[in-house]
Motif scaffolding. Structure first.
Motif, PDB file in Angstrom:
ATOM      1  N   PRO A 103       0.811  -1.214   0.000  1.00 58.36           N
ATOM      2  CA  PRO A 103       0.000   0.000   0.000  1.00 58.36           C
ATOM      3  C   PRO A 103       0.850   1.273   0.000  1.00 58.36           C
ATOM      4  O   PRO A 103       1.866   1.350   0.678  1.00 58.36           O
ATOM      5  CB  PRO A 103      -0.825  -0.109   1.285  1.00 58.36           C
ATOM      6  N   ARG A 104       0.416   2.250  -0.763  1.00 61.53           N
ATOM      7  CA  ARG A 104       0.974   3.594  -0.857  1.00 61.53           C
ATOM      8  C   ARG A 104       2.305   3.719  -1.603  1.00 61.53           C
ATOM      9  O   ARG A 104       2.742   4.818  -1.875  1.00 61.53           O
ATOM     10  CB  ARG A 104       1.086   4.251   0.522  1.00 61.53           C
ATOM     11  N   ILE A 105       2.981   2.578  -1.925  1.00 57.53           N
ATOM     12  CA  ILE A 105       4.250   2.696  -2.652  1.00 57.53           C
ATOM     13  C   ILE A 105       4.309   1.836  -3.920  1.00 57.53           C
ATOM     14  O   ILE A 105       5.311   1.799  -4.598  1.00 57.53           O
ATOM     15  CB  ILE A 105       5.481   2.377  -1.765  1.00 57.53           C
ATOM     16  N   SER A 106       3.201   1.129  -4.233  1.00 58.45           N
ATOM     17  CA  SER A 106       3.198   0.234  -5.391  1.00 58.45           C
ATOM     18  C   SER A 106       2.010   0.517  -6.289  1.00 58.45           C
ATOM     19  O   SER A 106       0.971   0.993  -5.840  1.00 58.45           O
ATOM     20  CB  SER A 106       3.120  -1.220  -4.914  1.00 58.45           C
ATOM     21  N   CYS A 107       2.164   0.165  -7.575  1.00 57.18           N
ATOM     22  CA  CYS A 107       1.013   0.168  -8.479  1.00 57.18           C
ATOM     23  C   CYS A 107       0.097  -0.995  -8.058  1.00 57.18           C
ATOM     24  O   CYS A 107       0.504  -1.860  -7.294  1.00 57.18           O
ATOM     25  CB  CYS A 107       1.473   0.015  -9.926  1.00 57.18           C
ATOM     26  N   ILE A 108      -1.124  -1.012  -8.557  1.00 59.23           N
ATOM     27  CA  ILE A 108      -2.043  -2.099  -8.210  1.00 59.23           C
ATOM     28  C   ILE A 108      -1.725  -3.343  -9.045  1.00 59.23           C
ATOM     29  O   ILE A 108      -1.137  -3.239 -10.109  1.00 59.23           O
ATOM     30  CB  ILE A 108      -3.530  -1.689  -8.375  1.00 59.23           C
ATOM     31  N   PRO A 109      -2.099  -4.523  -8.542  1.00 61.55           N
ATOM     32  CA  PRO A 109      -1.812  -5.751  -9.290  1.00 61.55           C
ATOM     33  C   PRO A 109      -2.626  -5.838 -10.587  1.00 61.55           C
ATOM     34  O   PRO A 109      -3.661  -5.185 -10.722  1.00 61.55           O
ATOM     35  CB  PRO A 109      -2.249  -6.866  -8.338  1.00 61.55           C
ATOM     36  N   THR A 110      -2.160  -6.666 -11.512  1.00 58.97           N
ATOM     37  CA  THR A 110      -2.927  -6.921 -12.728  1.00 58.97           C
ATOM     38  C   THR A 110      -4.236  -7.593 -12.333  1.00 58.97           C
ATOM     39  O   THR A 110      -4.327  -8.228 -11.273  1.00 58.97           O
ATOM     40  CB  THR A 110      -2.147  -7.825 -13.708  1.00 58.97           C
ATOM     41  N   GLY A 111      -5.247  -7.449 -13.173  1.00 54.05           N
ATOM     42  CA  GLY A 111      -6.542  -8.053 -12.875  1.00 54.05           C
ATOM     43  C   GLY A 111      -7.667  -7.239 -13.471  1.00 54.05           C
ATOM     44  O   GLY A 111      -7.437  -6.298 -14.241  1.00 54.05           O
ATOM     45  N   GLN A 112      -8.897  -7.610 -13.125  1.00 50.49           N
ATOM     46  CA  GLN A 112     -10.075  -6.884 -13.607  1.00 50.49           C
ATOM     47  C   GLN A 112     -10.772  -6.239 -12.422  1.00 50.49           C
ATOM     48  O   GLN A 112     -10.994  -6.881 -11.400  1.00 50.49           O
ATOM     49  CB  GLN A 112     -11.043  -7.848 -14.314  1.00 50.49           C
TER      50      GLN A 112
END
Length: 134
Positions: free
Chosen positions: A42-51
């Motif tokens: 949280p707060r330092i990463s892009c979100i995971p791949t997915g829908q």
């Protein structure tokens, strides 16, 4: 059954940021910038791949925005204006008109307005909008 609209986000990962291209029915809407991939922290990463199904969210600080709920282990993920992921994003996605470097772009407000016009038009018809991140 409700009509589903799919926004496709295709990414390129870099050490300093994640850049993407957002398309709808094969047409370019805008580019995107995000933080680098740091295992969904949280707060330092892009979100995971997915829908993800997009939803309208209202925040005291940002007003009405496009929200990305149901991101595993995260909350309050938005699509909002920013031109520098490292300085302005805490895990959200920012649309930009042009990419200028890893996690950097230009004319984010214009790109957000274009994206919002499309998404809100679908919502006004009672239709669903999904973001597919690849």
């Amino acid at each position: 059954m409700k009509t589903k609209h799919i926004l496709l986000l295709q990414r390129i990962y870099g050490a300093n940021g994640t850049n993407g291209t957002l398309t709808y029915r094969g047409e370019l809407i805008c580019h995107t910038i995000e933080l680098p991939d740091r295992n969904n922290i949280p707060r330092i990463s892009c979100i995971p791949t997915g829908q993800y199904q997009l939803q309208k969210r209202r925040y005291p600080k940002h007003g009405e925005q496009i929200g990305i709920p149901h991101v595993l282990g995260r909350e309050a993920i938005l699509i909002h204006a920013a031109n520098d992921a490292q300085k302005e994003l805490l895990g959200c996605i920012a649309p930009v008109t042009t990419l200028t470097g890893e996690g950097k772009g230009h004319a984010s407000g214009q790109a957000l307005a274009k994206l919002k016009a499309l998404v809100y038009a679908c919502w006004e018809k009672g239709e669903e909008v999904y973001l597919v991140v690849k």
